[in-house]
Design an enzyme around this catalytic site. Structure first.
Site: not given
Length: 286
Positions: A237, A191
């Protein structure tokens, strides 16, 4: 095709410059050398020999993208990254004997991001964790996102620069978790790198003066999911997003003169900064 040779040449005296055993009455309209039909290529005016055709091709400048990469629509880096992630998942699932609980495998235990392990000297976890996933759904979502982003960004950035953005973003997400997360929080997944590609996409859209609405919408939606869904590493993230955007800016806005040098310096500078920050964090934990 042209008529033969100069008026002074007797009929049938000329032989092909590439096949001396073949008599020919034809010549290259560019260099004038005798050439048999096999060694001539049709041109806008007359016919050119194979050497003249090769020379002309070598002097034609290839098209370049906004970062100076040679334009190519063929995807290589994106499917290779997807294959590596899938392979890592398959190996961990086989070792664990479970599709859903593949994190029980020895490979997963050795390479997932465990901040306490990084502090103890297991630095590889900052990168290797980006190729591991908790279950098939986690893998599938990240690989779909990687493909969707990669099919646009890899042609725009070129294979090498695309890989640089991906890998440095992956490292950026891992370092963000190490700097600001809990020391015993397990983290894995691509991610951080995927968010880095989102940041790169936004920078590219702004540089090309396109409508950034779609890119901002995708990033905003994913950030909302990162804040609201349980078990998601928000730090990874955000770290990947910021680092990916910064590296992409360094590639895109590098001066045209000596652009390659500036781009290498931008990527190397980002890596050095992340490594130094990780070392500082290790000293603080110690």
């Amino acid at each position: 095709m042209t008529s033969p040779a100069s008026p002074g040449d007797p009929a049938g005296a000329a032989v092909c410059a590439w096949h001396p055993d073949r008599a020919t009455g034809l010549r290259c309209t560019r260099c004038g050398r005798p050439a048999c039909p096999e060694c001539l290529r049709e041109a806008s005016v007359g016919h050119h020999c194979v050497d003249c055709v090769a020379e002309a091709r070598s002097t034609v400048r290839s098209k370049r993208t906004l970062v100076g990469a040679e334009l190519s629509q063929k995807l290589i880096a994106t499917p290779a990254l997807i294959a590596l992630n899938v392979l890592a998942y398959v190996v961990t699932a086989i070792q664990a004997g479970s599709i859903a609980n593949n994190e029980r495998s020895p490979l997963f235990a050795e390479f997932f991001l465990w901040p306490a392990g990084v502090w103890a000297g297991e630095w590889w976890r900052l990168l290797t964790s980006g190729f591991l996933h908790f279950g098939f759904a986690h893998l599938g979502l990240n690989m779909i996102a990687l493909y969707v982003l990669g099919r646009d960004l890899e042609p725009a950035f070129g294979k090498v620069r695309f890989l640089a953005v991906y890998l440095v973003s992956l490292l950026g997400g891992g370092v963000a978790v190490y700097l600001f997360g809990g020391v015993n929080t397990p983290v894995a997944g691509a991610s951080g790198a995927v968010y880095g590609l989102m940041g790169a996409l936004l920078v590219a859209v702004l540089r090309l003066k396109l409508n950034p609405g779609s890119a901002l919408g995708v990033i905003g939606l994913n950030l909302v999911l990162s804040f609201t869904l349980p078990g998601i590493s928000l730090l990874g993230h955000l770290g990947g997003l910021v680092v990916g955007a910064a590296v992409a800016a360094g590639l895109i806005y590098a001066p045209a003169a000596h652009r390659d040098r500036y781009q290498v310096a931008a990527v190397a500078g980002a890596v050095v900064l992340l490594v130094v920050m990780a070392f500082v964090r290790t000293g603080q934990l110690g």
